[in-house]
Design a protein around this motif. Sequence first.
Motif, PDB file in Angstrom:
ATOM      1  N   ARG A 197      27.274  -6.371  32.308  1.00 40.97           N
ATOM      2  CA  ARG A 197      25.890  -6.094  31.927  1.00 40.97           C
ATOM      3  C   ARG A 197      25.807  -5.754  30.441  1.00 40.97           C
ATOM      4  N   ALA A 198      26.755  -4.970  29.965  1.00 39.77           N
ATOM      5  CA  ALA A 198      26.755  -4.618  28.540  1.00 39.77           C
ATOM      6  C   ALA A 198      26.988  -5.869  27.686  1.00 39.77           C
ATOM      7  N   TYR A 199      27.929  -6.712  28.101  1.00 42.75           N
ATOM      8  CA  TYR A 199      28.190  -7.938  27.349  1.00 42.75           C
ATOM      9  C   TYR A 199      26.951  -8.835  27.325  1.00 42.75           C
ATOM     10  N   ALA A 200      26.359  -9.043  28.517  1.00 44.61           N
ATOM     11  CA  ALA A 200      25.206  -9.952  28.632  1.00 44.61           C
ATOM     12  C   ALA A 200      24.028  -9.447  27.799  1.00 44.61           C
ATOM     13  N   ALA A 201      23.845  -8.125  27.770  1.00 43.45           N
ATOM     14  CA  ALA A 201      22.725  -7.559  27.007  1.00 43.45           C
ATOM     15  C   ALA A 201      22.849  -7.948  25.527  1.00 43.45           C
ATOM     16  N   GLY A 202      24.075  -7.981  25.036  1.00 45.41           N
ATOM     17  CA  GLY A 202      24.316  -8.381  23.647  1.00 45.41           C
ATOM     18  C   GLY A 202      24.001  -9.856  23.412  1.00 45.41           C
TER      19      GLY A 202
END
Length: 295
Positions: A197-202
Amino acid sequence: MQNALLETCCPDLTLLARGKVRDIYEVDDRHLLFVATDRISAFDVIMKNGIPGKGALLTKISLFWFQWLGERIPHHLVTADINEMPETVRQYADQLAGRSMLVKRLKILPVEAIVRGYLAGSGWASYQKNGTVCDLPLPAGLRQCDELPEPLYTPSTKAELGSHDMNIPPERAREILGADAAEAVERISLQLYREARAYAAGRGILLADTKFEFGVDGQGRVTLADEILTPDSSRFWPLDSYAPGQDQPSFDKQFVRNYLESIQFDKQTPVTLPDTVIEATLQRYQEACDRLTQS
Ligand SMILES: Nc1ncnc2c1ncn2[C@@H]1O[C@H](COP(=O)(O)OP(=O)(O)O)[C@@H](O)[C@H]1O
Ligand SMILES: [Mg+2]
């Protein structure tokens, strides 16, 4: 538009199963070939026509995540490069290249590991009824698609083809899987969801929820299987237009689902999707893939 590949035909390989999207072949006693066709399903019904190129995009997205994971979590991918596969497979390169993964053959655990970070779909429906999601109580006053205070692990039992999955409480998952496997499945699923989720948000994608499948390898190790973190196994929302209190526009099958609802789809009988829906859906898969994988 190229033609959609709805079914593969590889007579020298033993076909073990056709799922809603994948054709699964036996390669040897320890390996399977996991082929993503262009079939599309919604509400657990496979549509009459496919989305040309979707199988390759799904494979590219899963492959990206498996490589991103590296060795951190045991997973089933061996290679997605057709040139590294045995000759029995390579002879069908025309059909298989770009859409296939050679994977470790696992004993699949009979529980789907769903993680929800936002209140959508069946979670939102249940919250509106009684303020809970899968019996887990939540604060009052949440809106549709609001972020949950913590990501929730909400396992379900895997349904046979044609029927629907059923949510189960985590205690039931422990009874089915045994305490150790259940703990590993829950821990890995929550960890992976948070990191992805953190990666995708970026990359401008809000990963609202996702579903993982696990299996057990020859040494009894709980191993991540299936596709991972694709628009078919997850809800992807464009981050820049995220606005709770309503349904979100999405990169996933919501577009097909909305069309089906507009024609009062009976959730049983396969239909032919119009070209406009096919093209728009393909474009969404392509955009999700580009956002995640392009540097
Ligand atoms: N490494 C593996 N070994 C054995 N079976 C697997 C493995 N990875 C995934 N599977 C199974 O392959 C099938 C994937 O095909 P798919 O079309 O996605 O099926 P479904 O209709 O169940 O979503 C699933 O039933 C999944 O449990
Ligand atoms: Mg599947």
